[in-house]
Each structure stands twice: as structure tokens, then as C-alpha cells.
Enzyme design. Structure first.
Site, PDB file in Angstrom:
ATOM      1  N   LYS A  64     -10.491  -4.136  -4.949  1.00 41.14           N
ATOM      2  CA  LYS A  64     -11.407  -3.073  -5.370  1.00 41.14           C
ATOM      3  C   LYS A  64     -10.678  -1.945  -6.083  1.00 41.14           C
ATOM      4  CE  LYS A  64     -11.752  -2.778  -0.394  1.00 41.14           C
ATOM      5  NZ  LYS A  64     -12.608  -3.141   0.709  1.00 41.14           N
TER       6      LYS A  64
ATOM      7  N   LYS B 162       0.828  -1.216   0.000  1.00 38.02           N
ATOM      8  CA  LYS B 162       0.000   0.000   0.000  1.00 38.02           C
ATOM      9  C   LYS B 162       0.854   1.254   0.000  1.00 38.02           C
ATOM     10  CE  LYS B 162      -4.522  -1.342   1.463  1.00 38.02           C
ATOM     11  NZ  LYS B 162      -5.701  -1.027   2.249  1.00 38.02           N
TER      12      LYS B 162
ATOM     13  N   LYS C  41      -3.931 -10.266  -6.658  1.00 43.32           N
ATOM     14  CA  LYS C  41      -5.151 -10.495  -5.886  1.00 43.32           C
ATOM     15  C   LYS C  41      -6.299  -9.646  -6.449  1.00 43.32           C
ATOM     16  CE  LYS C  41      -5.865  -8.292  -2.069  1.00 43.32           C
ATOM     17  NZ  LYS C  41      -5.831  -7.674  -0.747  1.00 43.32           N
TER      18      LYS C  41
HETATM   19  P1  TYM Z   1     -10.228  -5.882   3.563  1.00 48.91           P
HETATM   20  O1  TYM Z   1     -11.274  -4.855   3.821  1.00 48.91           O
HETATM   21  O2  TYM Z   1      -9.150  -5.566   2.626  1.00 48.91           O
HETATM   22  O3  TYM Z   1     -10.866  -7.240   3.100  1.00 48.91           O
HETATM   23  C1  TYM Z   1     -11.956  -7.819   3.781  1.00 48.91           C
HETATM   24  C2  TYM Z   1     -11.864  -9.309   3.867  1.00 48.91           C
HETATM   25  O4  TYM Z   1     -11.909  -9.887   2.568  1.00 48.91           O
HETATM   26  C3  TYM Z   1     -10.769 -10.685   2.347  1.00 48.91           C
HETATM   27  N1  TYM Z   1     -10.364 -10.513   0.945  1.00 48.91           N
HETATM   28  C4  TYM Z   1     -10.149 -11.515   0.098  1.00 48.91           C
HETATM   29  N2  TYM Z   1     -10.240 -12.851   0.249  1.00 48.91           N
HETATM   30  C5  TYM Z   1      -9.967 -13.617  -0.833  1.00 48.91           C
HETATM   31  N3  TYM Z   1      -9.588 -13.111  -2.033  1.00 48.91           N
HETATM   32  C6  TYM Z   1      -9.484 -11.788  -2.229  1.00 48.91           C
HETATM   33  N4  TYM Z   1      -9.140 -11.311  -3.416  1.00 48.91           N
HETATM   34  C7  TYM Z   1      -9.773 -10.919  -1.133  1.00 48.91           C
HETATM   35  N5  TYM Z   1      -9.786  -9.568  -0.969  1.00 48.91           N
HETATM   36  C8  TYM Z   1     -10.153  -9.350   0.302  1.00 48.91           C
HETATM   37  C9  TYM Z   1      -9.722 -10.166   3.317  1.00 48.91           C
HETATM   38  O5  TYM Z   1      -8.766 -11.152   3.620  1.00 48.91           O
HETATM   39  C10 TYM Z   1     -10.561  -9.803   4.507  1.00 48.91           C
HETATM   40  O6  TYM Z   1     -10.847 -10.915   5.290  1.00 48.91           O
HETATM   41  N6  TYM Z   1      -7.485  -5.382   7.684  1.00 48.91           N
HETATM   42  C11 TYM Z   1      -8.688  -5.952   7.152  1.00 48.91           C
HETATM   43  C12 TYM Z   1      -9.943  -5.437   7.821  1.00 48.91           C
HETATM   44  C13 TYM Z   1      -9.937  -5.579   9.310  1.00 48.91           C
HETATM   45  C14 TYM Z   1     -10.096  -6.782  10.037  1.00 48.91           C
HETATM   46  C15 TYM Z   1     -10.040  -6.404  11.408  1.00 48.91           C
HETATM   47  C16 TYM Z   1     -10.277  -8.116   9.669  1.00 48.91           C
HETATM   48  C17 TYM Z   1      -9.790  -4.576  10.192  1.00 48.91           C
HETATM   49  N7  TYM Z   1      -9.847  -5.076  11.468  1.00 48.91           N
HETATM   50  C18 TYM Z   1     -10.136  -7.354  12.418  1.00 48.91           C
HETATM   51  C19 TYM Z   1     -10.401  -9.047  10.689  1.00 48.91           C
HETATM   52  C20 TYM Z   1     -10.325  -8.675  12.044  1.00 48.91           C
HETATM   53  C21 TYM Z   1      -8.758  -5.592   5.674  1.00 48.91           C
HETATM   54  O7  TYM Z   1      -8.164  -4.666   5.210  1.00 48.91           O
HETATM   55  O8  TYM Z   1      -9.618  -6.342   4.978  1.00 48.91           O
END
Ligand code: TYM
Length: 334
Positions: free
Chosen positions: A203, A118, A200
Site C-alpha cells: 500500500k 520498515k 512486493k
Molecule cells: P499486513 O497488514 O501487512 O498484511 C495483511 C495480510 O496480507 C498479506 N499480504 C500479502 N500477501 C501476498 N502478497 C502481497 N503483496 C501481500 N501484502 C500483504 C500479509 O502477508 C498478511 O497476511 N503483521 C501482519 C498483521 C498481523 C497479523 C497478526 C497477521 C498482526 N497480528 C496475527 C496474522 C496473525 C501484517 O502486517 O500484515
């Protein structure tokens, strides 16, 4: 306020409202949230404080945060069973985040691969919030004494760091936090971009990304244009056939079939048959979610009642941990 369910183990997970929900976040995370909601006491969060680690449009962030709640419900999460809330409504996340930051090493944060990626993407705006993001994530999880964190593969490293922070704190002050485990699905843990299957699905790459709210014709177009290879065989081979392997994984995650079953189904058929079939499986998976979400979005009062009640319940649980932490580290009681 009484705790809803006392004996069940606890889950915490969240998604940033920094864009529309994607097929990746559905397959990597939400699908499991739905599957686990009866077995665990679950907190599912809209992590708006994480979203501002990169610049957001305020009006869009506000709208997406509420839309994301509607989509959680449309995916099958029951607000009667789960605590669903918006992170910034529970100030204890920020408070515990500050404390945990004092028990996290600069070197540990420097090793986070998501930070490295990032900070390249946002080279002109590498904030300290982006750097300390995993500390806030650890606070999210530890605040609720969560046992399990269902996430996609890309969050494994952050959950590992959360465990390290918890163990370190417990080591200094005696048992304070439950040390959580990540829960990563076998199929769909890392959905790849349709346009560039080496990356990956994310969005920030709208062409290679399928959004939960995409219309059927857009979903079909994206799958028909998905990058594959110049062979003919629908076979799983992650190294040499990244595109086809990704499509097979999506197909299996969408239909519940195994890789072997899917390979057998398309044996002898070209990509011209396979790609639209994957698109159709995803269209059928997403259709009820999109329709239900559009319906729920019209009921703003209902959505508000869900996130307000969720925040009140979450605050009650969060306070218990935070007051314990403050006492242990030597803060004077308020
Ligand atoms: P974020 O918002 O980027 O993504 C949300 C969730 O979706 C999963 N994910 C994917 N899984 C499979 N293939 C993909 N291409 C893909 N893109 C996204 C992510 O692994 C995630 O589970 N840091 C986290 C958000 C967060 C969080 C937390 C998660 C903040 N606090 C506490 C768990 C517990 C994040 O940026 O996810």
C-alpha cells in the site's frame, strides 16, 4: 457467554488498517480466510495497534478501521460464523504482549526482515513499537490458542517467531499455548508490484498497487501499464520474466486456472492482449466486493454491532488464556 463452536480448530489472522486493502492482502490472506471459515472457528481482526507502529492520521485510521470491517464482510466473511473485531477493543492483546516481550530476545527481533525494511523506510522514526511489533503479533495469535494463521509469505517469519515464543514459554511453565502453524497459499502468497515486479505489492507504493476499492478504469489502467519485458511470450519464469510471472499468478489466483492453462490460453498472443485480460479478471473479481462494501459502509449501526459483539466474544476467550498465563508466571490473582 457460551463459546460459539467448541470442537473446531481455531484460526486467528489480521490486517493493519494502515491503508486501503490491497489485491495482495486479498490474495495472500483474505481469500483463504473466506475459504476456511466453515471448517475452523475463526477470529479475524483489524489490528489498529499494529498500525500505529508508524505514524497514522487519526481521522483516517478511525475511518479505515471501520471500512476494513465492511470490506471483510464484502469479501465473504460472515459475521455470524466468525469473530470479527478491532484489536484495541480487547486490551488483553497489549497485556499478553508485555508478558511475551519478557520471553523474547533482542537478537530474535533484530533478525526480522520486516523490521529491517520498515526501519529503512521510516529512518527518522524507528520506535520501540516497530521493533517489538512481532511480539504483539505473537500475543494476538497465542491469546486465542490458534492452530492456524492464514497469511501471505511476508508474515512467515513472524509466525515462526510466535512458535518459538510459545514453545519457550511452554517449556518453562508447562503447556500453556497452542503452537500455531502458518497457512500460506500456493497461488498469490507474494503478489508483486505492477510497477516494479522485484518488490512486493504494497500500500505504500500506490502506482504498483491495486486496491480492493479501486474503480474498474483505474484497475485497467494499472494493469495496462504493468512493467513486463521485451519478449512476447506469456510464460512463467520468475527469474527472467518477473513481471509476466506476477501477472500470470494474479490471473490464476483470480480465475482459479492453473499456470499451464493460463499459458496455453495466451499462447501466441502478445502482452497487448494478456495485460488487459488480467485487468478484466481482477475487475470482475473486485466488482461485487466494492459494490457490497459501499452498501455495508452506509449501515454504521450494523458495523458497530458486529465489532462490539466480536470484541465481547474475543475478550471472553482472551481472558481464559491471560488468567492462565498470569497464574503461571506468579502474579497475585486480582
Ligand atoms: P499486513 O497488514 O501487512 O498484511 C495483511 C495480510 O496480507 C498479506 N499480504 C500479502 N500477501 C501476498 N502478497 C502481497 N503483496 C501481500 N501484502 C500483504 C500479509 O502477508 C498478511 O497476511 N503483521 C501482519 C498483521 C498481523 C497479523 C497478526 C497477521 C498482526 N497480528 C496475527 C496474522 C496473525 C501484517 O502486517 O500484515
Amino acid at each position: 457467554m457460551e463459546e460459539k463452536i467448541i470442537k473446531k480448530k481455531r484460526i486467528f489472522s489480521g490486517i493493519q488498517p494502515s491503508g486501503e486493502l490491497t489485491l495482495g492482502s486479498y490474495m495472500g490472506a483474505i481469500k483463504n480466510w473466506v475459504a476456511l471459515q466453515d471448517e475452523y472457528e475463526c477470529l479475524y481482526c483489524i489490528v489498529d495497534m499494529h498500525a500505529i507502529t508508524v505514524r497514522q492520521d487519526p481521522a483516517l485510521l478511525r475511518r479505515r478501521s471501520v471500512a476494513q470491517l465492511a470490506q471483510y464482510i464484502a469479501c465473504g466473511l460472515d459475521p455470524q460464523k466468525n469473530i470479527m473485531f478491532i484489536q484495541s477493543h480487547v486490551p488483553q492483546h497489549a497485556e499478553l504482549g508485555w508478558v511475551l516481550g519478557c520471553y523474547t530476545q533482542f537478537g530474535e527481533l533484530s533478525r526480522m526482515t520486516q523490521f529491517k525494511a520498515k526501519s529503512q523506510q521510516h529512518a527518522d522514526n524507528i520506535t520501540s513499537g516497530l521493533f517489538t511489533y512481532p511480539v504483539l503479533m505473537a500475543a494476538d495469535i497465542l491469546l486465542y490458542q490458534a492452530d492456524l494463521v492464514p497469511v501471505g509469505e511476508d508474515q512467515r517469519q513472524h509466525v515462526e517467531l510466535c512458535r518459538d515464543i510459545a514453545q519457550r514459554f511452554n517449556g518453562v511453565y508447562s503447556d500453556t499455548f497452542t503452537v500455531p502453524e502458518s497457512f500460506i497459499p500456493k497461488m498469490g502468497a507474494r503478489v508483486m508490484s505492477l510497477g516494479n515486479p522485484e518488490n512486493k505489492m504494497s500500500k505504500s507504493d500506490p502506482d504498483g498497487c491495486v486496491f480492493l476499492m479501486d474503480k474498474p478504469e483505474d484497475i485497467m489502467r494499472k494493469f495496462k501499464r504493468a512493467v513486463t519485458d521485451c519478449e512476447m511470450a506469456v510464460k512463467y519464469d520468475k527469474v527472467n520474466k518477473a513481471g509476466i510471472s506476477n501477472l500470470l499468478t494474479i490471473y490464476c489466483a483470480a480465475t482459479g486456472k492453473t499456470l499451464e492453462e493460463a499459458e496455453a490460453e495466451f499462447e501466441g498472443q502478445g502482452y497487448g492482449v494478456f495485460k488487459p485480460a488480467v485487468g478484466e479478471a481482477v475487475v470482475e473479481l473486485m466488482r461485487p466486493i466494492r459494490e457490497e462494501s459501499e452498501r455495508i459502509m452506509k449501515d454504521k449501526a450494523y458495523l458497530e454491532s458486529v465489532y462490539k459483539e466480536g470484541a465481547a466474544h474475543a475478550q471472553y476467550l482472551a481472558n481464559k488464556t491471560l488468567s492462565k498465563v498470569y497464574r503461571k508466571i506468579g502474579f497475585v490473582a486480582r
